[in-house]
Every structure is written in structure tokens, then in C-alpha cells.
Design a protein around this motif. Structure first.
Motif, PDB file in Angstrom:
ATOM      1  N   SER A  95    -113.627  -2.860 -47.012  1.00 45.31           N
ATOM      2  CA  SER A  95    -112.326  -2.310 -46.649  1.00 45.31           C
ATOM      3  C   SER A  95    -112.382  -0.787 -46.665  1.00 45.31           C
ATOM      4  CB  SER A  95    -111.281  -2.832 -47.642  1.00 45.31           C
ATOM      5  OG  SER A  95    -110.233  -1.932 -47.743  1.00 45.31           O
ATOM      6  N   SER A  96    -113.134  -0.246 -47.597  1.00 43.91           N
ATOM      7  CA  SER A  96    -113.100   1.212 -47.754  1.00 43.91           C
ATOM      8  C   SER A  96    -113.849   1.919 -46.624  1.00 43.91           C
ATOM      9  CB  SER A  96    -113.583   1.591 -49.146  1.00 43.91           C
ATOM     10  OG  SER A  96    -114.778   2.238 -49.115  1.00 43.91           O
ATOM     11  N   MET A  97    -114.735   1.180 -45.927  1.00 43.52           N
ATOM     12  CA  MET A  97    -115.385   1.837 -44.781  1.00 43.52           C
ATOM     13  C   MET A  97    -114.351   2.143 -43.698  1.00 43.52           C
ATOM     14  SD  MET A  97    -117.691  -1.336 -43.525  1.00 43.52           S
ATOM     15  CE  MET A  97    -117.025  -2.894 -42.974  1.00 43.52           C
ATOM     16  N   PHE A  98    -113.353   1.304 -43.598  1.00 51.85           N
ATOM     17  CA  PHE A  98    -112.302   1.599 -42.612  1.00 51.85           C
ATOM     18  C   PHE A  98    -111.470   2.802 -43.063  1.00 51.85           C
ATOM     19  CE2 PHE A  98    -113.278  -2.894 -41.897  1.00 51.85           C
ATOM     20  CZ  PHE A  98    -113.584  -2.845 -40.543  1.00 51.85           C
ATOM     21  N   GLN A  99    -111.276   2.920 -44.382  1.00 51.77           N
ATOM     22  CA  GLN A  99    -110.588   4.096 -44.926  1.00 51.77           C
ATOM     23  C   GLN A  99    -111.379   5.356 -44.586  1.00 51.77           C
ATOM     24  OE1 GLN A  99    -107.802   4.541 -46.872  1.00 51.77           O
ATOM     25  NE2 GLN A  99    -108.145   6.531 -47.805  1.00 51.77           N
ATOM     26  N   SER A 100    -112.695   5.303 -44.809  1.00 52.21           N
ATOM     27  CA  SER A 100    -113.514   6.499 -44.576  1.00 52.21           C
ATOM     28  C   SER A 100    -113.514   6.901 -43.114  1.00 52.21           C
ATOM     29  CB  SER A 100    -114.946   6.258 -45.028  1.00 52.21           C
ATOM     30  OG  SER A 100    -114.977   6.084 -46.419  1.00 52.21           O
ATOM     31  N   LEU A 101    -113.395   5.901 -42.232  1.00 56.38           N
ATOM     32  CA  LEU A 101    -113.381   6.218 -40.807  1.00 56.38           C
ATOM     33  C   LEU A 101    -111.971   6.503 -40.314  1.00 56.38           C
ATOM     34  CD1 LEU A 101    -116.025   3.630 -39.613  1.00 56.38           C
ATOM     35  CD2 LEU A 101    -116.281   6.108 -39.708  1.00 56.38           C
ATOM     36  N   GLY A 102    -111.002   6.373 -41.211  1.00 55.26           N
ATOM     37  CA  GLY A 102    -109.629   6.692 -40.830  1.00 55.26           C
ATOM     38  C   GLY A 102    -108.923   5.560 -40.112  1.00 55.26           C
ATOM     39  N   TRP A 103    -109.461   4.360 -40.217  1.00 59.79           N
ATOM     40  CA  TRP A 103    -108.827   3.241 -39.518  1.00 59.79           C
ATOM     41  C   TRP A 103    -108.072   2.362 -40.499  1.00 59.79           C
ATOM     42  CZ3 TRP A 103    -113.993   1.785 -36.682  1.00 59.79           C
ATOM     43  CH2 TRP A 103    -114.282   2.787 -35.744  1.00 59.79           C
ATOM     44  N   ARG A 104    -107.184   2.973 -41.225  1.00 59.97           N
ATOM     45  CA  ARG A 104    -106.428   2.202 -42.204  1.00 59.97           C
ATOM     46  C   ARG A 104    -105.121   2.920 -42.409  1.00 59.97           C
ATOM     47  NH1 ARG A 104    -108.999   0.257 -47.976  1.00 59.97           N
ATOM     48  NH2 ARG A 104    -107.932   2.068 -48.775  1.00 59.97           N
ATOM     49  N   ASN A 105    -104.056   2.206 -42.637  1.00 61.48           N
ATOM     50  CA  ASN A 105    -102.803   2.854 -43.027  1.00 61.48           C
ATOM     51  C   ASN A 105    -102.058   1.974 -44.012  1.00 61.48           C
ATOM     52  OD1 ASN A 105    -101.443   0.891 -41.616  1.00 61.48           O
ATOM     53  ND2 ASN A 105    -101.141   2.165 -39.799  1.00 61.48           N
ATOM     54  N   ASP A 106    -100.884   2.387 -44.408  1.00 58.99           N
ATOM     55  CA  ASP A 106    -100.160   1.658 -45.446  1.00 58.99           C
ATOM     56  C   ASP A 106     -99.869   0.213 -45.043  1.00 58.99           C
ATOM     57  OD1 ASP A 106    -100.053   3.538 -47.435  1.00 58.99           O
ATOM     58  OD2 ASP A 106     -98.290   4.554 -46.599  1.00 58.99           O
ATOM     59  N   VAL A 107     -99.706  -0.007 -43.730  1.00 67.83           N
ATOM     60  CA  VAL A 107     -99.346  -1.351 -43.276  1.00 67.83           C
ATOM     61  C   VAL A 107    -100.557  -2.272 -43.362  1.00 67.83           C
ATOM     62  CG1 VAL A 107     -98.425  -2.700 -41.370  1.00 67.83           C
ATOM     63  CG2 VAL A 107     -97.644  -0.343 -41.733  1.00 67.83           C
ATOM     64  N   TYR A 108    -101.714  -1.805 -42.851  1.00 67.61           N
ATOM     65  CA  TYR A 108    -102.889  -2.673 -42.795  1.00 67.61           C
ATOM     66  C   TYR A 108    -103.673  -2.694 -44.100  1.00 67.61           C
ATOM     67  CZ  TYR A 108    -101.884  -2.706 -37.865  1.00 67.61           C
ATOM     68  OH  TYR A 108    -101.251  -2.864 -36.674  1.00 67.61           O
ATOM     69  N   ARG A 109    -103.436  -1.668 -44.928  1.00 68.96           N
ATOM     70  CA  ARG A 109    -104.284  -1.527 -46.107  1.00 68.96           C
ATOM     71  C   ARG A 109    -104.304  -2.761 -47.008  1.00 68.96           C
ATOM     72  NH1 ARG A 109    -103.141   2.873 -50.550  1.00 68.96           N
ATOM     73  NH2 ARG A 109    -104.331   1.927 -52.228  1.00 68.96           N
ATOM     74  N   GLU A 131     -96.533  10.042 -56.157  1.00 72.24           N
ATOM     75  CA  GLU A 131     -96.963   8.758 -55.582  1.00 72.24           C
ATOM     76  C   GLU A 131     -97.386   8.877 -54.125  1.00 72.24           C
ATOM     77  OE1 GLU A 131     -93.438   6.653 -56.900  1.00 72.24           O
ATOM     78  OE2 GLU A 131     -94.590   5.769 -58.536  1.00 72.24           O
ATOM     79  N   ILE A 132     -98.209   9.866 -53.855  1.00 74.04           N
ATOM     80  CA  ILE A 132     -98.691  10.083 -52.492  1.00 74.04           C
ATOM     81  C   ILE A 132     -99.759   9.044 -52.162  1.00 74.04           C
ATOM     82  CG2 ILE A 132     -99.988  11.731 -51.072  1.00 74.04           C
ATOM     83  CD1 ILE A 132     -98.226  13.888 -52.480  1.00 74.04           C
ATOM     84  N   SER A 133     -99.620   8.495 -50.970  1.00 73.87           N
ATOM     85  CA  SER A 133    -100.427   7.324 -50.615  1.00 73.87           C
ATOM     86  C   SER A 133    -101.843   7.695 -50.202  1.00 73.87           C
ATOM     87  CB  SER A 133     -99.734   6.574 -49.481  1.00 73.87           C
ATOM     88  OG  SER A 133    -100.640   5.668 -48.897  1.00 73.87           O
ATOM     89  N   LEU A 134    -102.767   6.800 -50.572  1.00 73.36           N
ATOM     90  CA  LEU A 134    -104.164   6.915 -50.195  1.00 73.36           C
ATOM     91  C   LEU A 134    -104.316   6.908 -48.676  1.00 73.36           C
ATOM     92  CD1 LEU A 134    -106.613   6.953 -52.106  1.00 73.36           C
ATOM     93  CD2 LEU A 134    -106.844   4.505 -51.765  1.00 73.36           C
ATOM     94  N   SER A 135    -103.331   6.363 -47.998  1.00 68.80           N
ATOM     95  CA  SER A 135    -103.421   6.273 -46.538  1.00 68.80           C
ATOM     96  C   SER A 135    -103.465   7.652 -45.884  1.00 68.80           C
ATOM     97  CB  SER A 135    -102.240   5.490 -45.984  1.00 68.80           C
ATOM     98  OG  SER A 135    -102.302   4.190 -46.468  1.00 68.80           O
ATOM     99  N   PHE A 136    -102.952   8.662 -46.578  1.00 69.63           N
ATOM    100  CA  PHE A 136    -103.043   9.997 -46.001  1.00 69.63           C
ATOM    101  C   PHE A 136    -104.497  10.455 -45.956  1.00 69.63           C
ATOM    102  CE2 PHE A 136     -98.520  10.221 -47.403  1.00 69.63           C
ATOM    103  CZ  PHE A 136     -97.985  10.321 -46.128  1.00 69.63           C
ATOM    104  N   ILE A 137    -105.297   9.956 -46.893  1.00 71.47           N
ATOM    105  CA  ILE A 137    -106.727  10.299 -46.844  1.00 71.47           C
ATOM    106  C   ILE A 137    -107.343   9.695 -45.590  1.00 71.47           C
ATOM    107  CG2 ILE A 137    -108.956  10.049 -47.995  1.00 71.47           C
ATOM    108  CD1 ILE A 137    -107.590  10.258 -50.657  1.00 71.47           C
ATOM    109  N   ALA A 138    -106.936   8.459 -45.278  1.00 67.94           N
ATOM    110  CA  ALA A 138    -107.432   7.837 -44.047  1.00 67.94           C
ATOM    111  C   ALA A 138    -107.018   8.663 -42.838  1.00 67.94           C
ATOM    112  CB  ALA A 138    -106.906   6.418 -43.928  1.00 67.94           C
ATOM    113  N   LYS A 139    -105.788   9.139 -42.882  1.00 67.04           N
ATOM    114  CA  LYS A 139    -105.279   9.962 -41.775  1.00 67.04           C
ATOM    115  C   LYS A 139    -106.123  11.229 -41.628  1.00 67.04           C
ATOM    116  CE  LYS A 139    -101.980  12.461 -39.450  1.00 67.04           C
ATOM    117  NZ  LYS A 139    -102.397  12.584 -38.065  1.00 67.04           N
TER     118      LYS A 139
END
Lengths: 638, 248, 234
Positions: free
Chosen positions: C185-199, B227-235
Motif C-alpha cells: 500500500s505504501s508504494m502507492f503513497q510514495s508514488l502519490g497515488w493515494r488519498n484519504d478516500v482510497y487509503r 491532525e494533518i492527514s498522511l494523504s498530503f504526503i501522497a499529494k
């Protein structure tokens, strides 16, 4: 053959320092001239391969899995011990040494164990630097938990996946070297023979598991880091692929095998659910920190729902029998206690082979979220397998074969009786005596690989002054031919029974006759039955396909064939050791209270078995165990 | 219970493959999916036929070796579960189950249900490590790591490298795997020194191996047994971006 | 140079391009909507707005060129990424369940392609004002209001009074909504401006904004079909 353990002279605490000074060094520029083969990529193998390559040696590493990251060290859950005394509870190198010696029931080599305790701290530092995400306190410092057999908190952990994280650390270090070109990695490759030339180990013969190709690899030294042999019991907590083949075939080439009867039965595993079962799953011993083990006092209550059994009718037998260690009594003692209660007819669950591990008190005391935080993943595993929620109903656990303390005999330098053959990690016999304490396997694997072998192997190169080996040597060709014939023989039987069915029968026999409790009659019977089974195997085993292709049936049949031989040595060793110690419990040798009764006068030695040729009885050599520091007392956890 | 299996059989990477049908008779709900395959294989071997080749080792969900697409979902679709932990109680009597290997250009089929996932190893070799040699490291407590950081790094480090993320992704992208490793090390102070280099090199290798691109569908996260989070991809996207802008 | 090469050659770089251009186009979509909604303030407001834009070619053309460039890069990266994605799985599954993914996320290429066709038609329809494409038989170019400005109000009312045109417009906006519900929303993911809290917040916000954009744009043809502004036809 006499066994020279090469224990350095001098006071125990200074042996390793002094020895490191005495070891001959290989000039940095000369290291690249030496080829080293490492077989196995678990904690010991990966850490050794990486460390040796960092030093400048040319390393080739082999594993049967598709990636070195998948070696079975990855499954270790609970933690790794180190004498850091971060908890300020009185731990020290000496205490870790003493706990390990005592936990091993005074059947381990003192100098090795002391060295292990000494380097334990370095291991933690090394792993932290590699990026192993150990559990931390809010202040950012490392946190510890306690483990069986110790009264201090010295166990470092990464959730319930410590083995995984440590292995990934070693795998990363290894990967770095592979990327740099200093290690040549051979995944999906199985070692099938050791090649000895002029008395020195000079290489191995392997089978490429994808193409089936047999090839020779020569080197100046061979390191076996091939793990333990618990799968001889068929059902164990080991991975399906774990096997004895590498050390067994080295045995047949002259590397003595020590203490095969020292097998560890882990007390907290998920009970067997049926005949089809392919392996057993362990629940980390750390659960015993908060879980309480009990069975009903009366047989009639065993089939009732546990919640309906009042406190007064429960028998918290570990707390009752061992008040000072309670639920944290060492593994061998806890396992045997579980067996006794089940033999007594008070076991729970299907088949009556189980005891409760109950978290109700801990949940009441600490709250469910705290328990979830500590053991969440273990509770999840339990639920996946059993379909039961352990937050609501107590877990059912039962002992299962887990680790083998015995292994290839090695000296203080981790070299076997064959010069040039080094054996590290679970594959050797050296550090745990007759019983291993929890969180010590990871410690030993990494100690051997990171901090012992890299020093001692150089001394061999300098002192042995061996000529450069070549894979074209006739010995290699001969070994290759033997391997091909062995495969051809297996394929030509064309019988009706699968290797699995033979393996299962062998395992059942061993579990019954040479498992948690052993006796002369049972062992004698097993020794009679094993050769019969082996004979039937070679007459009636069904192996499909050919040698020149990916053939899992053939791989497995070869491993089972070795187990069939090895099982006999295991029983032979168990029969000869007329005492009870650690994981080896002989029913004839117990105290009035049913505790193990050691015989230090007659059995304070390592039994190392020497191969005499096919069909001949192996000969036992003794390495006497001399304790300069530790006092051989009767183990008591009361 | 009885099950009908449609299993992908392929002799070697070059051979053409196809589905074959097998009956799994008299299996029980307590059995794991792989134990059911063991039973089928036992019968095949006893009958002199080649068993179904599949990868598995630890059988407790941690080694990452098992890798089956079951009815169109890698690892069978139970949350946080690997194939080896999947039990037959999640299927019903008489059900037909399709079993396929991971499908990706970067994971060629070796035989039947076994694929070659060494691309993952090469990605790690390109930068998935901290460049420290054995010895000479500071005391473990000399580098304080905030608990939240250690926990988050552990969330990423839990990856077992099974490749289900690639298998399920409609683009066969390896982003979740690579991101988990980059994040694990880049989050920790120990890994900060080569943070930029790591992100750049690992992504370069990932692209080189022929994995697809991330289109943020999130199916990788849904099938990940850890269950690894998609947020790591953002990171990782952030780390790679920063490294790129620095001109590294 | 290495930076540029990294951006254009790497998988992540292409996604940055897609995200950045997507963001630019997203802002345009919002700005364009704000301008268009002036139609509900009556002919004076919208015609004045149109005249204002047309009277500043020094601003209008750079903006148009910038938008075209963004659109071009957006499409280029989408095409490149899609081709690579296809190549990454030469052999598909017999059974495939797209677990955990939304319909929008899986159909970005399709929705994007149809939106592109829509945009081309839309530009020919209202910007280039190609007569035979507006399906009304009338020439929009000759619509002039009392102050001698191009009568945009009338153009819109005449243009959207055709059901087919309005229908295609609303369909285009529906697909834009689908596209943005994922993309915003996914453009912010691609630019790395998203995390578990804001997602979760960003994902929900993207859906709401996409829906508002759809409602905003669609309200114009819908209102006209329901009779709004008919008086100018008389």
C-alpha cells in the motif's frame, strides 16, 4: 510639545487619496539606500517588512519568538472585517467606518478610521491572492459571517483560525523576501532600547536571546509592530511573551504614549480555574452568533445543573437589555453585563465568576453537525481545557483582558512624536478609540502594514533628509551600556520572590482596581500600591543565571520591570479620564440604567503622555478629536 | 497530586546533557502541563537554581512554539493536542514522567528542552509562498475556489509548524510539515502557477536540512496536534513526481 | 539529466525507485505464485510449466536480469534511505513510543534483509540447485520425468520434505507477508497515488493480498510436509 496629527485637509472620503498624492516618493533606484528596522513579525510587522522589501528598501526584521510565524496574531480566531458588501446587506465603506467609530465610542481619530475602512477591501484581495484559504460558498465565492457591533455580515474567516491563516499569508510573503535576501530576519532577538540621535529614531539595541549578546542596529527608520500590553494584567488572552517593553522604552526616549487606559475586556473567555493559571483562553466572539448568554434568575439556582433550570427561570440578560443587538452587543457592553450579573451573585461555575453560553437552541434549530461545522474547533478547545462537552452542557464564559486600544501615539502617517519612529498594529493607538469591534484588529494590523506604512515612510525619508546613521555612534554604545547595567541590576538583587509572583500580584491589583470597572478610590489606591510593589520588586526579585546565555528568567524579569512602571501610567490615565467610554468604565460616570456616560465636552481628546525623566510625573498632551462627518451620539445597542 | 519529573537538562548546544529529577508537589488535575512546569520553575528560581528552559507562547495550541516529548510521545499523546493544551487530568498521582526535547539532527538542542527549528523557516523561504507583491491583486471573488478545495487547502494550512511530526518519526522526517505547506498552496488556484517549482524547491531544501526520509509509518499523523492527514504526503509525492517528469 | 539527478539524489526520488521496483517485485511475487501453485495440478502441469520457461532463454534471461536489477535498486534505495534516516537522528530518546505506526512499517529493513537472505538461499536451492544446500543429500539436477523434462514436481517434494528447509521457506514467506502488508500500500503513497478516500481501502487490500500470498506460497511446503506428492519418492 504640540501634537500635530497631520490629518490631510479636504472631505473625509478624499483625504487618503489626496494625501497619497501629496506624499513625496522615493525613486525606485534609491529605495535600496534606505535601511528600515521592523520590530515584531505579527500581522502588522510581517506585512510591513514584506511590503517594504518588495518596494526595494533594505529591511531587517526582529522577533522574540523562534520563528516569525509564531507572533500572537496567530491566535486570532474569528475573522477580519472588510466593506466588500458581498452579502448585499447594505454594507459600505461609510458603514464600516461609522460602525468602527461608534464601536470605539467616539474616541478614535476619524480620518484614520475612514482610511481603514477604505483599504479593508484591498486586504481581502491581497490575502486571497497569497493563498489564504478563506471560507467559501459551494459556488466558490467568499462567504461572510456577522460579528459583534455590526448589523451586516462583513466578516471573512478561515474556520476558527483566521488570524493564523492571515499571519501565515504575511509570513509567507516575508519568507519570500528573506529567501530573496531583501529582508534580514533576526528571530529570538528582543529589542531593549530605541536609539535617538538629533531627535530622530536611528536604530535599536537588541539582545540575542540565545547567546545573550547585546548588539546595535542602525537604520534610517524604525518600525515598532510589537503588539499590545494586555499582559500587564498578568492574566489575559495574550501569549505569554507579549509585553510592553519596546513601546515603553521608546516612550522613555520621547515617543508619547496615548490612551493607555483603553483596554478591552473580551466577554467570551474560559473562566479562571485556579491560582496556578498562566493565561486565559478566548472563545471567539463568533460563538455569540448562535449561542445565547444567560444566568439563572435566582441566586439559589446557580449551583444547579443548567439543564434542570426551566426556561422561565433563566435570564437571557443581553437579549433582555439590548433587544436589537441581543447576544451580539459590543464587547465592552457584553463584558460589563456579565460582570454585573456575577456581582449580583448570579454567576455560575466554581467561584461564581461565569455565565452560560448556550447552544441548545441553535443545535435544535440547525443540527449538531452544522454547529460542529461552524465552531467545531472552538468546542474542542473548550473541552480540552474544561473537560466539558459544550454540545451537551452550556459553555461557561467570563470576560478577560484581550486587547489594548491604547498605544504609542502616531500621526496620520503612523509616525510617532519621534521622527523616524513608526508604530503600527496594536502597538499604536490610532483606530479603535475606546473600544475595538470584533474582527477589526486583523484588519488594522494588515492595513497598516500592507497599505499605509509603505506609502508614508517614503515621505519621511525624502522630507527628513537625514544623514546615514552608524551603529558606532556613541548613542548606541551608551544604550548598550544601559542595557547591560539593567540586566546586571536585575541579576544582582538575588531576592526571594520570582518575577512571576510580582507580575501576578500586579495583575491582580490592576484587574481589581483598573479592570472592567474603575473608580477614583480604587485607582488612587492602585497608584499608591504600584510604586510600593515596584520598590519591592527591585529589592526582592529573584533572577537566576547570567546575561551571557539563554536566560528566560532574565528576559521575563525585564518585561515585568517595565510592566511595573507602565501600570502606573495606565492607572494615571484611567484616573484622569473622568468619564466612561468604551472599555474604560468609571463607576462614577454612568446613567441611571448603568450604561457608560461619556463626557464629550471635556474628554473628546486623545490623552498622550510624555515622559519627563525618571521619578518625574509624566505630562499629558491633548489631541482634540474633531468629527467632521460622524455625529457624536450616545451609543445605543438597545 | 504529586508527580516525579525526569527532565533533560543541557546548558547549551555544545554541552553534554543529562536527565535530572524534580518533584512537582501539590499540583492539580486542572493545571496544564506547562503550568505544572511553571510551578517547578518558580521553586527552582526562588531557590536560586536555573529554571528548566522550554518554549511556549500562546498557550492555546496555535502558535506551535511548545515542543516537549512527554513519556516518549511528542505533545504527550492526547489526540489533536499540543503540549500547552495537555492537562494533568491525563496523568495519575505519583506518576513518573520523562520530558525530553525534540530529537533530530535538523533541530539541534539550544538549551534544556528548547530546540532550533529554523530549518522549517528555511523550507518555507525556499518556496512556501505565492509570489505576489502587495497591491494590484484581483478582487477576492474574481478567483472562485470550490468549497471542497478551499476546505482541503485549509486542512493542510492548519499546520502550526511545531515539528512534532519530525520528533515522533523514527526517521526524523519532515515530510508531513513540508507536504502540508506544499499541498495548501498547490491545491488552490492562486498557487497553481508555481506548483512545480514550489514542490521541487521545498523538497530540495528539506533534504538539504538533513531530515530523514518518509517510510510511511504514519506516526506523524498520529501525533500531529492539527491532525494533518498522511494523504498530503501522497499529494506532495505526486506533485514532485510530475514536476520531475516535466524536467523542471 | 536533471530528471535523473532529481530521482536518484532526492529523498522523494529514492522512494519512487523503491516503490517502482517494489511494484515490479510485487508483480513477480504474484506471477511466481501463480506458476508455483500448478504443483497442485500434479507433476505433468508443473513440469510442463518449467520446461516452457527453460525453453525460452530469450525471454527468461531478460526477465531474470530485469528482476535482479529491480532487486538491486530496491536494496540500494533501502540502504541509502536507512543510512540517511539513521543520520537524521544522532541522539535518540530515553523513552520512545512509536505511536500510530504499525509493526510492519517500522521493521521494513529487518524484514527486507531476512527476505533477501531467503531469496539468495532459495535461488541456490531450487534455481542453481546446489546439492549440499538442500540438506537431503540428493542431487536435484538428475531428477527427470518420463518425458525427459526436469522433474520439478519431484524436486519440490524432495526439497520440502526437509522440515528445516520448509520451515525457513515458511518463515521467509511470513516476513514477505509482513513486508508487503506495508509495502503493497505504501508504494502507492510514495508514488502519490493515494488519498484519504482510497487509503483505508488500499491499506486493507494490501494486508489481504499479503496474507493470500503467504498462504499461497506456504501451502506448498505445508502440503508436502503433510504428505502431498509422497508417491514420487517411492
Amino acid at each position: 510639545m504640540s501634537l500635530d496629527s497631520k490629518i490631510p485637509p479636504g472631505p473625509l472620503a478624499q483625504k487618503w487619496d489626496k494625501h497619497r498624492f501629496d506624499l513625496k516618493l522615493v525613486n525606485p533606484a534609491n529605495k535600496r539606500k534606505f535601511d528600515i528596522i521592523v520590530v515584531g513579525s505579527g500581522l502588522a510587522g510581517a506585512s510591513a517588512a514584506a511590503s517594504l522589501a518588495e518596494l526595494g528598501y533594505k529591511v531587517r526584521c526582529f522577533c522574540f519568538q523562534d520563528s516569525p510565524r509564531r507572533a500572537h496574531s496567530i491566535a486570532a480566531q474569528g475573522g477580519i472585517n472588510a466593506a466588500k458588501n458581498y452579502a448585499n446587506d447594505g454594507d459600505s465603506v461609510y458603514r464600516l467606518f461609522y460602525d468602527t467609530i461608534k464601536g470605539g465610542d467616539f474616541r478614535a481619530r476619524e480620518a484614520n478610521v475612514y482610511r481603514l475602512a477604505q483599504v479593508s477591501s484591498n486586504i481581502i484581495d491581497q490575502c486571497v491572492a497569497q493563498g489564504v484559504p478563506f471560507a467559501r460558498e459551494y459556488g466558490g465565492l467568499l462567504t461572510n459571517r456577522s460579528f459583534g457591533g455590526a448589523q451586516v455580515s462583513r466578516t471573512f474567516y478561515a474556520r476558527g483560525q483566521t488570524g493564523q491563516q492571515l499571519l501565515l499569508g504575511a509570513y509567507q510573503a516575508l519568507s519570500r523576501q528573506i529567501g530573496l535576501g531583501t529582508v534580514e530576519m533576526h528571530p529570538r532577538t528582543e529589542m531593549l532600547d530605541l536609539v535617538v540621535i538629533d531627535g530622530h529614531a536611528k536604530g535599536i539595541v537588541v539582545r540575542d536571546l540565545v547567546s545573550g549578546e547585546i548588539s546595535s542596529h542602525a537604520a534610517d527608520a524604525v518600525v515598532l509592530a510589537t503588539g499590545g500590553y494586555s499582559n500587564v494584567f498578568f492574566l489575559s488572552t495574550n501569549a505569554k511573551g507579549c509585553n510592553v517593553t519596546a513601546t515603553w522604552r521608546a516612550w522613555k526616549k520621547g515617543a508619547l504614549f496615548a490612551n493607555p487606559c483603553y483596554t478591552q475586556i473580551h466577554p467570551t473567555c474560559i473562566p479562571v480555574s485556579g491560582e496556578h493559571q498562566s493565561k486565559l483562553t478566548l472563545m471567539s466572539e463568533s460563538l455569540r452568533n448562535d449561542g445565547r448568554v444567560w444566568v439563572p434568575k435566582r441566586k439559589e439556582d446557580c449551583q444547579k445543573p443548567p439543564a434542570s433550570i426551566p426556561e422561565a427561570d433563566r435570564d437571557y440578560y443581553l437579549e433582555r437589555k439590548y433587544p436589537s443587538f441581543g447576544n451580539l452587543a459590543p464587547r465592552d457592553i457584553s463584558s460589563r453585563a456579565a460582570k454585573e450579573t456575577c456581582d449580583d451573585g448570579r454567576g455560575v461555575g466554581p467561584g461564581g465568576r461565569g455565565v452560560y453560553l448556550d447552544f441548545a437552541d441553535a443545535i435544535k434549530r440547525l443540527g449538531e453537525s452544522m454547529i460542529r461545522d461552524r465552531y467545531g474547533n472552538l468546542f474542542d478547545i473548550y473541552e480540552k481545557i474544561t473537560n466539558e462537552n459544550a454540545y451537551k452542557v452550556p459553555m461557561r464564559i467570563y470576560p478577560a483582558v484581550h486587547y489594548s486600544m491604547g498605544g504609542t501615539w502616531v500621526d496620520y502617517n503612523l509616525m510617532s512624536t519621534l521622527p523616524g519612529l513608526f508604530v503600527i498594529g496594536e502597538a499604536n493607538f490610532s483606530d479603535h478609540g475606546a473600544n475595538r469591534l470584533g474582527a477589526s484588529a486583523l484588519m488594522q494590523g494588515l492595513a497598516d502594514g500592507y497599505f499605509v506604512l509603505p506609502y508614508t515612510i517614503g515621505d519621511y525619508f525624502v522630507s527628513a533628509k537625514q544623514a546615514k546613521p552608524s551603529a558606532n555612534h556613541p548613542e548606541f554604545k551608551k544604550a548598550e551600556e544601559n542595557i547591560r547595567q539593567f540586566a546586571a541590576r536585575l541579576l544582582s538583587v538575588k531576592g526571594r520572590r520570582t518575577a512571576t509572583s510580582f507580575h501576578r500580584e500586579l495583575g491582580k491589583l490592576l484587574w481589581e482596581k483598573c479592570g472592567m470597572a474603575r473608580n477614583e478610590a480604587g485607582l488612587t489606591e492602585a497608584l499608591k500600591r504600584i510604586p510600593e510593589l515596584r520598590e519591592e520588586f527591585w529589592k526582592n526579585v529573584a533572577v537566576t543565571g547570567g546575561n551571557g546565555e539563554l536566560n528566560q528568567a532574565l528576559e521575563y524579569a525585564g518585561r515585568v520591570a517595565d510592566f511595573m512602571e507602565f501600570a502606573e501610567l495606565l492607572c494615571l490615565d484611567a484616573l484622569h479620564r473622568r468619564e466612561s467610554c468604551g472599555g474604560h468604565f468609571r463607576e462614577e460616570f454612568q446613567t441611571a440604567e448603568g450604561e457608560a456616560k461619556r463626557d464629550d465636552e471635556n474628554f473628546a481628546y486623545v490623552a498622550a503622555w510624555e515622559y519627563q525623566g525618571a521619578g518625574k510625573a509624566p505630562v499629558m498632551r491633548k489631541e482634540p478629536l474633531v468629527y467632521e462627518e460622524a455625529h457624536m451620539s450616545t451609543r445605543s445597542y438597545k | 497530586m504529586n508527580l516525579t519529573l525526569k527532565v533533560w537538562r543541557q546548558k547549551n548546544p555544545r554541552a553534554a546533557g543529562g536527565f535530572e529529577t524534580y518533584e512537582a508537589k501539590g499540583v492539580t488535575p486542572e493545571m496544564s502541563f506547562l503550568e505544572m512546569l511553571d510551578v517547578v520553575n518558580e521553586e527552582l528560581i526562588a531557590g536560586g537554581r536555573d529554571p528548566i528552559a522550554f518554549d511556549s507562547d500562546c498557550r492555546e495550541g496555535i502558535c506551535g512554539m511548545c515542543s516537549l516529548v512527554i513519556n516518549g510521545i511528542p505533545h504527550g499523546g492526547q489526540p489533536g493536542t499540543t503540549t500547552c493544551e495537555l492537562h494533568l487530568r491525563h496523568f495519575h498521582d505519583g506518576q513518573t514522567i520523562t520530558v525530553e526535547p525534540w530529537r533530530a539532527k535538523a533541530f539541534p538542542v539550544v538549551r534544556d528542552l528548547i530546540t532550533n527549528r529554523s530549518a522549517f523557516d528555511r523550507i518555507i523561504q525556499a518556496g512556501g509562498f505565492v509570489s505576489v507583491n502587495t497591491g494590484g491583486t484581483p478582487d477576492g471573488n474574481a478567483i472562485p475556489v470550490p468549497k471542497t478545495t478551499a476546505d482541503r487547502a485549509m486542512d493542510a494550512a492548519a499546520c502550526i509548524g511545531c515539528g512534532a511530526c519530525v520528533a515522533v518519526c523514527k526517521n526524523a522526517s519532515a515530510m508531513l510539515f513540508v507536504a502540508a505547506k506544499v499541498s495548501h498552496l498547490n491545491l488552490l488556484p492562486q498557487g497553481k502557477a508555481e506548483k512545480d517549482r514550489r514542490a521541487l524547491n521545498m523538497v530540495k531544501q528539506m533534504d538539504h536540512e538533513g531530515f530523514g526520509n518518509c517510510t510511511v509509518t504514519g506516526s506523524c499523523e498520529a501525533v500531529c496536534p492539527k491532525e494533518i492527514s498522511l494523504s498530503f504526503i501522497a499529494k506532495m509525492n505526486r506533485d514532485y513526481g510530475v514536476a520531475t517528469l516535466k524536467g523542471q | 539529466m536533471k530528471t535523473i539527478a532529481n530521482i536518484f539524489a532526492s529523498s522523494l526520488g529514492k522512494k519512487y525507485i523503491m516503490a517502482v521496483t517494489g511494484f515490479g517485485l510485487f508483480l513477480f511475487v504474484i506471477g511466481h505464485l501463480a506458476g508455483n501453485l500448478q504443483v497442485f495440478l500434479g507433476p505433468e502441469a508443473i513440469n510442463r510449466y518449467g520446461a516452457f520457461l527453460q525453453s525460452n532463454p530469450e525471454l527468461l534471461w531478460p526477465a531474470r536480469i530485469g528482476l535482479l536489477l529491480m532487486l538491486g535498486l530496491h536494496i540500494w534505495s533501502a540502504a541509502k534511505v536507512s543510512l540517511e534516516n539513521r543520520a537524521a537522528r544522532p541522539e535518540g530518546y530515553a523513552a520512545y513510543e512509536p505511536v500510530g505506526s504499525t509493526y510492519a512499517s517500522r521493521t521494513m529493513l529487518v524484514s527486507g534483509s531476512i527476505i533477501f537472505v531467503f531469496v539468495v538461499y532459495h535461488l541456490l536451492h531450487y534455481t542453481a540447485q546446489v546439492q549440499y544446500l538442500n540438506l537431503t543429500g540428493r542431487d536435484f539436477r538428475v531428477f527427470v520425468d518420463l518425458k525427459d523434462r526436469h522433474d520439478i514436481f519431484k524436486t519440490l517434494v524432495v526439497g520440502f520434505s526437509n522440515g528445516w528447509v520448509s520451515g525457513f521457506y515458511i518463515l521467509g514467506m511470513a516476513l514477505l507477508c509482513l513486508h508487503l502488508s506495508h509495502g503493497a500500500s505504501s508504494m502507492f503513497q510514495s508514488l502519490g497515488w493515494r488519498n484519504d478516500v482510497y487509503r483505508p481501502m488500499m491499506e486493507n487490500l494490501a494486508r489481504v493480498v499479503a496474507l493470500l500470498i503467504f498462504l499461497g506460497y506456504s501451502s506448498i511446503p505445508a502440503a508436502i510436509l503433510f504428505g502431498y506428492g509422497r508417491e514420487v519418492l517411492r
